[in-house]
Design an enzyme around this catalytic site. Structure first.
Site, PDB file in Angstrom:
ATOM      1  N   CYS A  93       0.828  -1.211   0.000  1.00 56.10           N
ATOM      2  CA  CYS A  93       0.000   0.000   0.000  1.00 56.10           C
ATOM      3  C   CYS A  93       0.864   1.264   0.000  1.00 56.10           C
ATOM      4  O   CYS A  93       1.531   1.546  -0.986  1.00 56.10           O
ATOM      5  CB  CYS A  93      -0.976  -0.056   1.170  1.00 56.10           C
ATOM      6  SG  CYS A  93      -2.420   1.011   0.970  1.00 56.10           S
ATOM      7  N   HIS A 194      -3.857  -5.726   2.189  1.00 58.39           N
ATOM      8  CA  HIS A 194      -3.538  -5.992   3.590  1.00 58.39           C
ATOM      9  C   HIS A 194      -4.124  -7.359   3.940  1.00 58.39           C
ATOM     10  O   HIS A 194      -4.603  -8.088   3.088  1.00 58.39           O
ATOM     11  CB  HIS A 194      -4.145  -4.912   4.481  1.00 58.39           C
ATOM     12  CG  HIS A 194      -3.774  -3.521   4.067  1.00 58.39           C
ATOM     13  ND1 HIS A 194      -2.537  -2.969   4.297  1.00 58.39           N
ATOM     14  CD2 HIS A 194      -4.487  -2.551   3.417  1.00 58.39           C
ATOM     15  CE1 HIS A 194      -2.500  -1.736   3.823  1.00 58.39           C
ATOM     16  NE2 HIS A 194      -3.668  -1.453   3.286  1.00 58.39           N
TER      17      HIS A 194
END
Length: 241
Positions: A93, A194
């Site tokens: 990310c 995630h």
């Protein structure tokens, strides 16, 4: 004696808000189960980043944290030295965006120079990508080719000619709603999910370790991990259907 395998967890105070430090736990356990000694080195801004590690992990963070992290990493130089000698980098990310050539932040889309370890650029997307993501890993076949995770990002990432997509999107947004997710160039990998993503995808975890060690690893059957993976795949495949 063989030195322990060093896993370096980078800037948790800045890039640790989504639980991505769990990726370090996963890598360490998968090595320990195979008989390797390991050490996890947690480095914060102001600490010298060791260039002796085999694998470096970066996670998610907000805009201000990204800027602080990229400035500190550029000034330190340790991550570049580690990559130059062949260490693996796995960035999630915000970490993925940081290791690219540039990313934008804020309402004015201020462009921030990245570390240039991966040929990608990131700008603000039209809508925020939030939710379960399912992708199919390029170059893999069978069940291991499916990767699951949870994406939550406003940036849309475009790959340059030196980077190859990590996977093809089946459910979710991925890089830029263009059918691709993540990027890889040599021993450097960036991705959005995630989860932590390496807990959900043991084959990907072992791939990172193989890049870091420069050797193939024997299969590691773990029924409890297989069951977790089955559950997460079933949940996202139900959404796809």
């Amino acid at each position: 004696m063989v030195a322990p395998v060093e896993i370096v967890l980078v800037y948790q105070s800045l890039l640790g808000i989504y639980g991505d430090r769990g990726n370090a736990t996963v890598l360490a356990k998968r090595l320990q189960w195979r008989g390797y000694e390991t050490t996890v080195t947690v480095v914060e801004p102001g600490d010298a980043l060791p260039d002796t590690g085999q694998v470096y992990l970066l996670g998610g963070g907000e805009d201000a944290a990204q800027i602080s992290a990229v400035d500190a990493l550029r000034a330190d130089g340790g991550l570049h030295r580690a990559v130059d000698r062949g260490a693996a980098v796995f960035a999630v990310c915000a970490g993925y965006q940081i290791i690219g050539y540039s990313f934008t932040v804020g309402e004015r889309d201020e462009e921030i120079e990245g570390l240039g370890l991966l040929d990608v650029t990131t700008t603000r997307g039209p809508v925020r990508a939030v939710g379960e993501i399912l992708t199919r890993w390029h170059g893999r076949e069978g069940d291991d080719a499916l990767l699951t995770g949870f994406e939550n990002h406003g940036g849309y990432t475009t790959l340059g000619p030196s980077a190859t997509p990590l996977a093809r999107v089946e459910v979710g947004v991925g890089n830029a709603a263009d059918g691709t997710e993540g990027a890889i160039d040599g021993s450097v990998i960036g991705t959005y999910p995630h989860g932590p993503v390496l807990a959900r995808n043991p084959a990907l975890a072992d791939h990172v370790l193989q890049l870091a060690l420069g050797e193939e690893l024997a299969p590691l059957p773990r029924p409890e991990i297989d069951e977790l993976r089955r559950q997460r795949l079933a949940a996202v495949l139900k959404r796809k259907g």
